[in-house]
Scaffold this active site. Structure first.
Site, PDB file in Angstrom:
ATOM      1  N   ALA A 164      72.169  49.885  -4.285  1.00 57.20           N
ATOM      2  CA  ALA A 164      70.933  49.135  -4.095  1.00 57.20           C
ATOM      3  C   ALA A 164      69.969  50.047  -3.338  1.00 57.20           C
ATOM      4  CB  ALA A 164      71.214  47.865  -3.303  1.00 57.20           C
ATOM      5  N   GLY A 172      75.846  49.080  -4.988  1.00 51.50           N
ATOM      6  CA  GLY A 172      75.334  48.217  -6.045  1.00 51.50           C
ATOM      7  C   GLY A 172      75.505  48.824  -7.434  1.00 51.50           C
ATOM      8  N   GLU A 199      79.043  50.593   1.486  1.00 54.09           N
ATOM      9  CA  GLU A 199      78.217  49.660   2.271  1.00 54.09           C
ATOM     10  C   GLU A 199      78.551  49.672   3.762  1.00 54.09           C
ATOM     11  OE1 GLU A 199      79.381  49.019  -0.743  1.00 54.09           O
ATOM     12  OE2 GLU A 199      77.931  47.843  -1.896  1.00 54.09           O
ATOM     13  N   GLU A 246      78.936  47.981  -8.398  1.00 49.56           N
ATOM     14  CA  GLU A 246      78.967  46.538  -8.678  1.00 49.56           C
ATOM     15  C   GLU A 246      78.383  46.242 -10.054  1.00 49.56           C
ATOM     16  OE1 GLU A 246      77.074  45.987  -4.758  1.00 49.56           O
ATOM     17  OE2 GLU A 246      78.560  44.407  -4.448  1.00 49.56           O
TER      18      GLU A 246
HETATM   19  C1  HXC Z   1      67.358  54.481  -2.149  1.00 46.76           C
HETATM   20  C2  HXC Z   1      68.280  56.507  -2.640  1.00 46.76           C
HETATM   21  C3  HXC Z   1      69.559  55.933  -2.690  1.00 46.76           C
HETATM   22  C4  HXC Z   1      69.673  54.526  -2.455  1.00 46.76           C
HETATM   23  C5  HXC Z   1      69.745  58.026  -3.090  1.00 46.76           C
HETATM   24  N1  HXC Z   1      68.445  57.804  -2.890  1.00 46.76           N
HETATM   25  N2  HXC Z   1      70.449  56.900  -2.977  1.00 46.76           N
HETATM   26  N3  HXC Z   1      67.188  55.779  -2.356  1.00 46.76           N
HETATM   27  N4  HXC Z   1      68.542  53.855  -2.183  1.00 46.76           N
HETATM   28  N5  HXC Z   1      70.832  53.891  -2.525  1.00 46.76           N
HETATM   29  C6  HXC Z   1      67.354  58.791  -2.935  1.00 46.76           C
HETATM   30  C7  HXC Z   1      67.344  59.668  -1.714  1.00 46.76           C
HETATM   31  O1  HXC Z   1      66.693  59.027  -0.657  1.00 46.76           O
HETATM   32  C8  HXC Z   1      66.580  60.851  -2.220  1.00 46.76           C
HETATM   33  O2  HXC Z   1      65.192  60.545  -2.229  1.00 46.76           O
HETATM   34  C9  HXC Z   1      67.022  60.962  -3.669  1.00 46.76           C
HETATM   35  O3  HXC Z   1      67.539  59.691  -4.001  1.00 46.76           O
HETATM   36  C10 HXC Z   1      68.127  61.977  -3.860  1.00 46.76           C
HETATM   37  O4  HXC Z   1      69.169  61.681  -2.952  1.00 46.76           O
HETATM   38  P1  HXC Z   1      69.792  62.754  -1.936  1.00 46.76           P
HETATM   39  O5  HXC Z   1      70.445  62.000  -0.859  1.00 46.76           O
HETATM   40  O6  HXC Z   1      68.763  63.764  -1.536  1.00 46.76           O
HETATM   41  O7  HXC Z   1      70.860  63.466  -2.893  1.00 46.76           O
HETATM   42  P2  HXC Z   1      72.254  64.102  -2.470  1.00 46.76           P
HETATM   43  O8  HXC Z   1      72.128  64.917  -1.222  1.00 46.76           O
HETATM   44  O9  HXC Z   1      72.750  64.752  -3.709  1.00 46.76           O
HETATM   45  O10 HXC Z   1      73.197  62.868  -2.091  1.00 46.76           O
HETATM   46  C11 HXC Z   1      73.530  61.895  -3.096  1.00 46.76           C
HETATM   47  C12 HXC Z   1      74.190  60.682  -2.449  1.00 46.76           C
HETATM   48  C13 HXC Z   1      73.267  60.111  -1.343  1.00 46.76           C
HETATM   49  C14 HXC Z   1      75.561  61.072  -1.839  1.00 46.76           C
HETATM   50  C15 HXC Z   1      74.425  59.665  -3.557  1.00 46.76           C
HETATM   51  O11 HXC Z   1      71.973  59.963  -1.903  1.00 46.76           O
HETATM   52  C16 HXC Z   1      73.709  58.784  -0.817  1.00 46.76           C
HETATM   53  O12 HXC Z   1      74.644  58.707  -0.021  1.00 46.76           O
HETATM   54  N6  HXC Z   1      73.013  57.719  -1.216  1.00 46.76           N
HETATM   55  C17 HXC Z   1      73.258  56.372  -0.718  1.00 46.76           C
HETATM   56  C18 HXC Z   1      74.545  55.828  -1.288  1.00 46.76           C
HETATM   57  C19 HXC Z   1      74.824  54.418  -0.729  1.00 46.76           C
HETATM   58  O13 HXC Z   1      75.058  54.275   0.467  1.00 46.76           O
HETATM   59  N7  HXC Z   1      74.789  53.426  -1.597  1.00 46.76           N
HETATM   60  C20 HXC Z   1      75.077  52.045  -1.222  1.00 46.76           C
HETATM   61  C21 HXC Z   1      73.784  51.388  -0.890  1.00 46.76           C
HETATM   62  S1  HXC Z   1      74.063  49.750  -0.262  1.00 46.76           S
HETATM   63  P3  HXC Z   1      64.086  61.612  -1.730  1.00 46.76           P
HETATM   64  O14 HXC Z   1      62.808  60.838  -1.856  1.00 46.76           O
HETATM   65  O15 HXC Z   1      64.454  61.986  -0.342  1.00 46.76           O
HETATM   66  O16 HXC Z   1      64.222  62.746  -2.705  1.00 46.76           O
HETATM   67  C22 HXC Z   1      74.303  48.810  -1.599  1.00 46.76           C
HETATM   68  C23 HXC Z   1      74.477  47.322  -1.332  1.00 46.76           C
HETATM   69  C24 HXC Z   1      74.421  46.512  -2.601  1.00 46.76           C
HETATM   70  O17 HXC Z   1      74.329  49.252  -2.675  1.00 46.76           O
HETATM   71  C25 HXC Z   1      74.163  45.054  -2.314  1.00 46.76           C
HETATM   72  C26 HXC Z   1      72.793  44.747  -1.884  1.00 46.76           C
HETATM   73  C27 HXC Z   1      72.537  43.246  -1.725  1.00 46.76           C
END
Ligand code: HXC
Length: 260
Positions: free
Chosen positions: A66, A111, A134, A114
């Site tokens: 998400a 997400g 998460e 999911e």
């Molecule tokens: C918003 C995201 C994102 C996310 C990545 N980006 N994941 N933006 N939400 N979930 C964006 C980054 O900010 C970045 O933007 C660009 O995508 C590239 O990501 P990087 O981090 O620079 O790439 P990298 O170093 O290769 O790392 C990849 C990654 C990391 C390991 C996947 O991005 C990461 O850990 N992302 C979050 C993963 C996560 O925690 N997901 C769960 C979310 S909670 P810019 O603008 O800086 O280039 C969830 C809850 C669901 O999903 C239920 C909700 C109700």
């Protein structure tokens, strides 16, 4: 207009939805979730639609979760509502009349995972990385992961993934039954379409019955599930496709199913 998705018919009846926010690793914001929901309804309304595939654009991600930027400053009420927008989309996929296959390329986190699990099954590229991170952000899953992950991989492995927040690669995901197949990344889409073509040759109503029965197996007693199977087995004998399928067998030819 679907600004956050590509929708294409890859082969007759085989539709592909591609999440299209590659710069944000296809993170699921509200707009993406709502467009995804509408796209599924739109595709189902195409009378010839037989199978739906869902994938992510770019070579890095299916969906990295998400959208954290969008969620960061939400209050409890807004977060609950956002969760329910996602839940509704996931449930719409799960209850689709079409078989739905997730083609997971690269990151498939939170997400994103999911979303993949709301599909009937998951085919992965060899660069896929799955996880429910998460807890590393201070929250539990919100789009159904706590319920769908244990149904896929069992409660012990689900607890490990949910509590560590660690990613598992494609091979590990295959070992625990999270994905069904692993293909070289460049072949994922083609192999997914091949499998969709195989599925699309079968009788649409029988496919829908199978999908519902598999889902029922997770929630119902074996007695109830088997009763439902008998009911749907019986119902299928009121379809033209049952007549065609069994007649074609006895005539030693391939069945031509119409969905009727
Ligand atoms: C918003 C995201 C994102 C996310 C990545 N980006 N994941 N933006 N939400 N979930 C964006 C980054 O900010 C970045 O933007 C660009 O995508 C590239 O990501 P990087 O981090 O620079 O790439 P990298 O170093 O290769 O790392 C990849 C990654 C990391 C390991 C996947 O991005 C990461 O850990 N992302 C979050 C993963 C996560 O925690 N997901 C769960 C979310 S909670 P810019 O603008 O800086 O280039 C969830 C809850 C669901 O999903 C239920 C909700 C109700």
């Amino acid at each position: 207009a679907f600004t956050q998705l590509f929708i294409t018919e890859q082969q007759p009846g085989i539709w592909l939805i591609t999440l299209n926010r590659p710069k944000a690793l296809n993170a699921l914001n509200r707009q993406v979730l709502e467009q995804l929901h509408s796209a599924i309804v739109w595709i189902e309304n195409q009378p010839d639609a037989r199978v739906l595939l869902i994938t992510g654009s770019g070579d890095k991600a299916f969906a990295a979760g998400a959208d954290i930027a969008e969620m960061k400053d939400m209050n409890a009420q807004q977060a609950r509502e956002f969760s329910q927008v996602g839940m509704t989309t996931m449930h719409r996929i799960e209850s689709s009349r079409l078989p739905v296959i997730a083609l997971v390329n690269g990151f498939c986190l939170g997400g994103g995972c999911e979303l993949a699990m709301s599909c009937d099954f998951i085919l992965a590229a060899d660069n896929a990385l799955f996880g429910q991170p998460e807890v590393t952000l201070g929250v539990p899953p919100g789009f159904g992961g706590s319920q769908r992950l244990p149904r896929r991989v069992g409660p012990g492995m689900a607890a490990q993934l949910l509590l560590t927040g660690e990613k598992v690669n494609a091979e590990q995901a295959l070992n625990i039954g999270l994905c069904n197949q692993v293909y070289p990344a460049q072949q994922l889409q083609e192999r997914g379409i091949d499998m969709a073509i195989t599925i699309a040759k079968n009788a649409p109503q029988a496919l829908y019955h199978c999908k519902r029965l598999v889902q029922a197996s997770a929630d119902q007693s074996i007695e109830n599930g088997c009763r439902m199977e008998s009911d749907l087995f019986g119902l299928s004998f009121a379809t033209e496709d049952q007549t065609e399928g069994m007649t074609a067998f006895t005539e030693r030819r391939k069945a031509q199913f119409t969905g009727a």
